[in-house]
Design a protein around this motif. Structure first.
Motif, PDB file in Angstrom:
ATOM      1  N   VAL A 281       0.828  -1.201   0.000  1.00 43.25           N
ATOM      2  CA  VAL A 281       0.000   0.000   0.000  1.00 43.25           C
ATOM      3  C   VAL A 281       0.864   1.254   0.000  1.00 43.25           C
ATOM      4  O   VAL A 281       0.577   2.230  -0.678  1.00 43.25           O
ATOM      5  N   SER A 282       1.964   1.199   0.750  1.00 46.48           N
ATOM      6  CA  SER A 282       2.848   2.348   0.812  1.00 46.48           C
ATOM      7  C   SER A 282       3.764   2.376  -0.410  1.00 46.48           C
ATOM      8  O   SER A 282       4.324   1.356  -0.803  1.00 46.48           O
ATOM      9  N   GLU A 283       3.918   3.560  -1.002  1.00 47.12           N
ATOM     10  CA  GLU A 283       4.826   3.701  -2.138  1.00 47.12           C
ATOM     11  C   GLU A 283       6.279   3.573  -1.707  1.00 47.12           C
ATOM     12  O   GLU A 283       7.134   3.154  -2.481  1.00 47.12           O
ATOM     13  N   VAL A 331       4.470  -4.253   8.857  1.00 49.56           N
ATOM     14  CA  VAL A 331       5.833  -3.744   8.686  1.00 49.56           C
ATOM     15  C   VAL A 331       5.696  -2.309   8.204  1.00 49.56           C
ATOM     16  O   VAL A 331       5.244  -2.068   7.080  1.00 49.56           O
ATOM     17  N   GLY A 332       6.073  -1.341   9.061  1.00 45.19           N
ATOM     18  CA  GLY A 332       5.810   0.041   8.705  1.00 45.19           C
ATOM     19  C   GLY A 332       4.308   0.240   8.570  1.00 45.19           C
ATOM     20  O   GLY A 332       3.527  -0.118   9.441  1.00 45.19           O
ATOM     21  N   GLY A 333       3.869   0.744   7.431  1.00 41.08           N
ATOM     22  CA  GLY A 333       2.445   0.944   7.215  1.00 41.08           C
ATOM     23  C   GLY A 333       1.789  -0.146   6.401  1.00 41.08           C
ATOM     24  O   GLY A 333       0.668   0.037   5.910  1.00 41.08           O
ATOM     25  N   SER A 334       2.441  -1.293   6.256  1.00 40.04           N
ATOM     26  CA  SER A 334       1.919  -2.367   5.398  1.00 40.04           C
ATOM     27  C   SER A 334       1.541  -3.608   6.195  1.00 40.04           C
ATOM     28  O   SER A 334       2.233  -3.979   7.149  1.00 40.04           O
ATOM     29  N   ARG A 335       0.455  -4.260   5.773  1.00 35.41           N
ATOM     30  CA  ARG A 335       0.145  -5.599   6.282  1.00 35.41           C
ATOM     31  C   ARG A 335       1.165  -6.573   5.730  1.00 35.41           C
ATOM     32  O   ARG A 335       1.678  -6.400   4.624  1.00 35.41           O
TER      33      ARG A 335
END
Length: 368
Positions: A281-283, A331-335
C-alpha cells in the motif's frame, strides 16, 4: 570508494551513497532478464581481501566457523567470523586458487575485517591484504549464463562453488542458484581496470545489463541473507541458512562456537528468517531494521525489502519463534504475512491457509 565506471552508462540510476547502479531504467524487466535469460550485474562495491602464505588455510580454519584446513584449490565456500558470544560479525565468500585465499565481503566491511585478521597473525606465514582498489566483482545470472561465458571464450564451472582461473588474472566462481526458478549465478572477479572491458565482452556474448536491484530481488526470493541488512548485532548463525552454508558443526574450536553448538543441540534459535509478503500500500518501501509487529508487540525486524516482478513486495525478516503461521503482522504501514514455504509443514491446512493469506495480500497490492 569511487563510483563504478559502469554506473555512467545510459539510463543507470545510482542510489544516494552507492557506487553501483541500482537499475538501468526498468527494474522489473531487468529481474525477468536474470530469471529467464542472462544478465550481468555490477557488484564492484563489494570489498575484496587476499590471504597468501603457507599457513593461510589452517589460520583461517582456526578463526572462522568453516572447515578450511583442506579447502581444495579451485573451490570456494562461505565462512563467518563470530563474536565470543556467537553473534555474526563478518560473512566471507571464500575462493581458494593458486596459493591464495580470496574473500569477498559486504561493501564497507573489508577494512574492519582486515584489522581483525592482522591482529591475529602472530608468527604465522600469512599476509592478509585489502585489494578492493585493484579487483572488482561482476555477477552473471540467468539460465543462459553458462552459454554466455562459453560464447565469450571464458570458463564456466559446472558445480556450485567450483572456481576456474580467468585469462589475465582473477577467476569465475559458480554460486548456488538465485530465485525459486533456479537461475544460474556466476561471480567473476576481474582487475578493476578491466571491469568495463569484461562487461562489454559479456554483452557481446549475449548478456544484458541489469542493476543491483534485480539481483537483490532474486536473492530475497531465494532467502539468502546479507550481513548488516538482514542481520543485526544479535544475529547468530542458527537463525539463518548460514548454519548450513557457512558453519561446520563438527570442526574444532573457534570463537563463538559454544553458542552455535548449544543452540543447535537445543534445536530452537530465538528467531528464524522468513519471507514476508507485504500489501504494498505504501509507495515507500520499509528500510532494513523496520520493526515487524503483531498488534502492539514487536516480534521481529525486516531486512531487505524489494518489489519482485512476480511476488509483489516481499521482505526477508527475522521474527521470533513464537510468531505463528496465522499471525497478522505489520511492517511500517503495510500488512504482512509469512510465505507458505516458511510455515512448518506439520499441518497441511495450516500451509493452505497461509497461501490464502498471501493471495489476499497480493490482491490488495494489485487492486491499488
Amino acid at each position: 570508494m569511487t563510483t563504478s565506471p559502469l554506473a555512467a552508462r545510459p539510463g543507470a540510476v545510482v542510489a544516494e551513497g552507492a557506487t553501483v547502479a541500482a537499475h538501468l531504467g526498468d527494474p522489473l524487466r531487468e529481474q525477468r532478464l536474470l530469471a529467464e535469460g542472462a544478465g550481468w550485474v555490477d557488484r564492484s562495491d563489494r570489498d575484496v581481501l587476499t590471504v597468501p602464505g603457507a599457513d593461510r588455510l589452517t589460520w583461517l580454519h582456526s578463526l572462522t566457523s568453516q572447515h578450511l584446513e583442506r579447502l581444495a584449490d579451485g573451490t570456494g565456500t562461505e565462512a563467518l567470523v563470530l563474536s565470543p558470544h556467537g553473534h555474526v560479525e563478518h560473512h566471507l565468500v571464500l575462493t581458494e586458487l593458486g596459493g591464495t585465499t580470496w574473500a569477498d565481503v559486504e561493501p564497507g566491511t573489508g577494512a574492519a575485517l582486515l584489522t581483525f585478521l592482522q591482529r591475529m597473525v602472530f608468527m604465522l606465514r600469512v599476509e592478509p591484504a585489502l585489494v578492493t582498489d585493484a579487483w572488482a566483482l561482476l555477477s552473471l545470472v540467468g539460465p543462459r549464463a553458462p552459454e554466455v561465458l562459453t560464447a565469450a571464450s571464458l570458463p564456466a564451472p559446472e558445480a556450485p562453488h567450483a572456481v576456474a582461473a580467468l585469462p589475465g588474472g582473477g577467476w569465475v566462481r559458480r554460486m548456488p542458484s538465485l530465485g525459486d526458478g533456479g537461475a544460474t549465478a556466476l561471480d567473476l572477479l576481474v582487475p578493476r581496470a578491466g571491469l568495463v572491458a569484461v562487461a562489454d565482452a559479456l554483452t557481446a556474448a549475449g548478456a544484458g545489463a541489469a542493476g543491483l536491484d534485480a539481483y537483490e530481488a532474486l536473492r530475497v526470493e531465494a532467502r539468502r541473507p546479507r550481513l548488516g541488512l538482514d542481520t543485526d548485532h544479535r544475529t547468530i548463525p542458527n537463525e539463518l541458512e548460514w548454519l548450513t552454508t557457512a558453519v561446520h558443526l563438527e570442526k574444532g574450536c573457534y570463537r563463538g562456537q559454544e553458542t552455535v553448538a548449544r543452540v543447535h543441540n537445543l534445536g530452537r534459535p530465538p528467531r528464524r528468517l522468513v519471507l514476508l509478503h507485504l500489501d504494498g500500500v505504501s509507495e515507500e518501501l520499509p528500510v532494513p531494521g523496520t520493526q515487524v509487529r503483531s498488534g502492539a508487540r514487536d516480534v521481529g525486524r525486516a531486512g531487505t525489502v524489494v518489489r519482485h516482478h512476480e511476488l509483489g513486495v516481499v521482505a526477508l525478516a527475522l521474527v521470533k519463534q513464537s510468531v505463528g503461521p496465522d499471525a497478522e503482522l505489520t511492517v511500517g504501514g503495510s500488512r504482512a504475512v509469512v510465505d507458505p514455504d516458511d510455515v512448518p509443514a506439520t499441518v497441511d491446512d495450516t500451509r493452505a491457509a497461509a497461501r490464502d493469506r498471501v493471495r489476499a495480500v497480493r490482491s490488495a497490492t494489485i487492486g491499488r
